[in-house]
Design a protein around this motif. Structure first.
Motif, short mmCIF file in Angstrom:
data_model
loop_
_atom_site.label_atom_id
_atom_site.label_comp_id
_atom_site.label_asym_id
_atom_site.label_seq_id
_atom_site.Cartn_x
_atom_site.Cartn_y
_atom_site.Cartn_z
N SER A 213 0.82 -1.22 0.00
CA SER A 213 0.00 0.00 0.00
C SER A 213 0.85 1.27 0.00
O SER A 213 0.53 2.24 -0.69
CB SER A 213 -0.96 0.00 1.19
OG SER A 213 -0.26 -0.07 2.42
N LEU A 214 1.94 1.30 0.78
CA LEU A 214 2.79 2.50 0.81
C LEU A 214 3.54 2.68 -0.50
O LEU A 214 3.54 3.78 -1.07
CB LEU A 214 3.78 2.42 1.97
CG LEU A 214 4.79 3.58 2.05
CD1 LEU A 214 4.07 4.92 2.21
CD2 LEU A 214 5.79 3.37 3.18
N LYS A 215 4.17 1.64 -0.99
CA LYS A 215 4.96 1.76 -2.22
C LYS A 215 4.07 2.19 -3.40
O LYS A 215 4.44 3.07 -4.18
CB LYS A 215 5.65 0.44 -2.55
CG LYS A 215 6.65 0.55 -3.70
CD LYS A 215 7.37 -0.76 -3.93
CE LYS A 215 8.45 -0.64 -4.99
NZ LYS A 215 9.62 0.14 -4.52
N THR A 216 2.90 1.58 -3.52
CA THR A 216 1.99 1.91 -4.61
C THR A 216 1.53 3.36 -4.50
O THR A 216 1.46 4.08 -5.50
CB THR A 216 0.78 0.97 -4.60
OG1 THR A 216 1.22 -0.39 -4.67
CG2 THR A 216 -0.13 1.24 -5.79
N SER A 217 1.24 3.80 -3.29
CA SER A 217 0.75 5.17 -3.09
C SER A 217 1.84 6.20 -3.38
O SER A 217 1.59 7.22 -4.02
CB SER A 217 0.21 5.33 -1.67
OG SER A 217 -0.91 4.49 -1.45
N ILE A 218 3.08 5.93 -2.91
CA ILE A 218 4.17 6.86 -3.19
C ILE A 218 4.44 6.93 -4.68
O ILE A 218 4.62 8.02 -5.25
CB ILE A 218 5.45 6.44 -2.43
CG1 ILE A 218 5.28 6.67 -0.92
CG2 ILE A 218 6.65 7.21 -2.95
CD1 ILE A 218 6.47 6.24 -0.09
N ALA A 219 4.45 5.78 -5.34
CA ALA A 219 4.73 5.75 -6.78
C ALA A 219 3.64 6.48 -7.58
O ALA A 219 3.92 7.11 -8.60
CB ALA A 219 4.85 4.31 -7.25
N THR A 220 2.41 6.41 -7.07
CA THR A 220 1.28 7.03 -7.77
C THR A 220 1.16 8.51 -7.43
O THR A 220 0.62 9.30 -8.22
CB THR A 220 -0.03 6.31 -7.41
OG1 THR A 220 0.12 4.91 -7.68
CG2 THR A 220 -1.21 6.84 -8.19
N GLY A 221 1.63 8.90 -6.25
CA GLY A 221 1.54 10.28 -5.82
C GLY A 221 0.30 10.59 -5.01
O GLY A 221 0.06 11.74 -4.63
N GLU A 222 -0.50 9.58 -4.75
CA GLU A 222 -1.71 9.73 -3.93
C GLU A 222 -2.06 8.39 -3.32
O GLU A 222 -1.58 7.34 -3.78
CB GLU A 222 -2.88 10.26 -4.77
CG GLU A 222 -3.27 9.34 -5.90
CD GLU A 222 -4.39 9.93 -6.75
OE1 GLU A 222 -4.71 11.10 -6.59
OE2 GLU A 222 -4.94 9.18 -7.59
N ILE A 223 -2.91 8.42 -2.30
CA ILE A 223 -3.26 7.18 -1.62
C ILE A 223 -4.04 6.26 -2.55
O ILE A 223 -5.00 6.68 -3.19
CB ILE A 223 -4.08 7.46 -0.35
CG1 ILE A 223 -3.23 8.24 0.66
CG2 ILE A 223 -4.57 6.16 0.27
CD1 ILE A 223 -3.97 8.60 1.93
N VAL A 224 -3.58 5.02 -2.61
CA VAL A 224 -4.24 4.00 -3.43
C VAL A 224 -4.79 2.91 -2.51
O VAL A 224 -4.07 2.42 -1.63
CB VAL A 224 -3.25 3.37 -4.43
CG1 VAL A 224 -3.91 2.22 -5.19
CG2 VAL A 224 -2.73 4.42 -5.40
#
Length: 415
Positions: A213-224
């Motif tokens: 969840s953290l890696k995906t959100s950082i890579a996307t630039g918003e909470i995923v």
């Protein structure tokens, strides 16, 4: 922030002594570094979750809010920390757990909370349980105690960092701090406390592959919000990082978040149990397992702190953990064999095995043709290099086979 965290740390001493920061000789020798373990598995509830719960309760009670009922939704460490703190402050609490929660976790939560808590089993999945808890809070004007997404929870988890700073040898500053990530409360607290002391690149975050969840959100630039998670690493299997937690962590680079295969975590759990006699839950082993993913030269001669986040491990899971660890280490494989239906065929196959190859599973599946039969076989070996040689002998003998070790669907169904 530091002053408030240090006040929280002092207050926490009425509940339990600071957990030890231990230089681990085994890991230090293995990686050529000074590896310190912050042993959060040694709190009264065997995880760091008690810190955030205590700080939340402490502040509410100090503000005169002790007349209401405290509520949480959890099937794990948060519930146990919550229950312990309810008993400590002699305040009523209601713990909502899914109906599917293992009895061992229910019993431990009840043991920690005693007469001060009520356990309600509602829903088959956590989302249903959480919704019921929220409804209860609204209907009864209670306090919802979140597991990670609250400023007081984050401040409580940050006391881990305050203790690390105090316990390191004088003049020693960690080159690297490895933090396990679930909802992000621990990471937000620890990085916030060390903000003025350590460079941003001094932090490494560890998530299980099945819940990035953290890696995906950082890579996307918003909470995923992840569509699904693998619950094996139950202490870190979070589909959505907390809002406040992401706000505190989003400036870190995505490559600082390392994803750990669940089977690699199992290998670390077995190693720590066999070598060190330390019992870790899957989430508790995340930070140590991460060391294998780092550049050995980057670790050499460095001072590294790994936060060991918990040790609530049900030993009924040990056979599965050992199985996963052996498969990850390449010491165990599963095959579907197609053997001719003739006298001596099985003996011929057995003669292909090496002196260190051991049959751990043998099951006749079905007769797929008049002249051939299918067999499920599991083979263990002492040296992973034995398998390429064994497969070469299979090929030379014209043996029909399929390696299903890494086929997750078949492995879950058959193994």
């Amino acid at each position: 922030m530091k002053t408030d965290v240090e006040k929280a740390s002092v207050a926490m001493r009425e509940l339990f002594a600071a957990t030890p920061l231990q230089l681990n000789e085994h890991l230090s020798a293995k990686y050529g570094a000074q590896i310190y373990l912050k042993r959060e598995d040694l709190t009264p509830v065997r995880s760091y979750k008690i810190r955030g719960a205590f700080n939340f309760f402490r502040k509410v009670i100090a503000s005169g809010g002790s007349g209401k009922t405290f509520v949480c939704a959890s099937a794990g460490n948060h519930a146990q920390g919550f229950a312990f703190v309810c008993k400590h402050f002699s305040v009523p609490g209601v713990v909502f757990m899914p109906v599917t929660t293992p009895q061992q976790k229910i019993d431990k939560t009840r043991m920690f909370g005693g007469e001060f808590i009520t356990i309600r089993l509602i829903g088959d999945i956590f989302d249903q349980c959480y919704a019921a808890a929220r409804d209860y809070v609204e209907a009864n004007d209670g306090y919802m105690v979140p597991p990670f997404d609250h400023a007081d929870i984050i401040e409580g988890q940050a006391t881990v960092a305050a203790e690390i700073a105090e316990q390191l040898p004088e003049g020693v500053v960690p080159d690297l701090v490895v933090l396990p990530v679930g909802g992000g409360g621990l990471s937000a607290g620890v990085t916030g406390y060390f903000r003025d002391v350590l460079d941003e690149r001094a932090f490494v975050f560890a998530e299980p592959c099945g819940a990035p969840s953290l890696k995906t959100s950082i890579a996307t630039g918003e909470i995923v919000t992840l569509p699904k998670v693998d619950n094996f690493v139950d202490g870190a299997a979070v589909a959505r990082i907390g809002d406040l937690n992401f706000a505190a962590l989003k400036h870190f680079a995505a490559d600082q978040v390392l994803l750990l295969p669940e089977n690699a975590i199992c290998q670390t759990m077995i190693e720590m149990l066999n070598v060190e006699g330390v019992v870790l839950e899957p989430a508790g082993a995340l930070s140590i397992a991460t060391l294998d993913q780092l550049d050995p030269q980057a670790l050499r001669d460095k001072t590294v702190v790994c936060v060991v986040s918990g040790g609530n491990f049900d030993f009924e899971r040990l056979p599965d953990v050992k199985e996963r660890a052996m498969r990850y280490a390449g010491l165990k494989k599963y095959f579907i064999l197609r053997l001719p239906q003739r006298p001596g065929a099985l003996r011929d196959f057995l003669n292909l095995l090496g002196p260190d190859d051991d049959i751990a599973r043998f099951e006749y599946l079905k007769k797929s043709a008049r002249n051939f039969g299918s067999i499920l076989i599991g083979i263990e070996t002492r040296d992973r290099s034995s398998f390429p040689e064994l497969l070469a002998r299979f090929e030379a003998a014209g043996l029909g086979f399929e390696d299903i070790t890494e086929n997750e669907i078949l492995a879950n169904l058959i193994i």
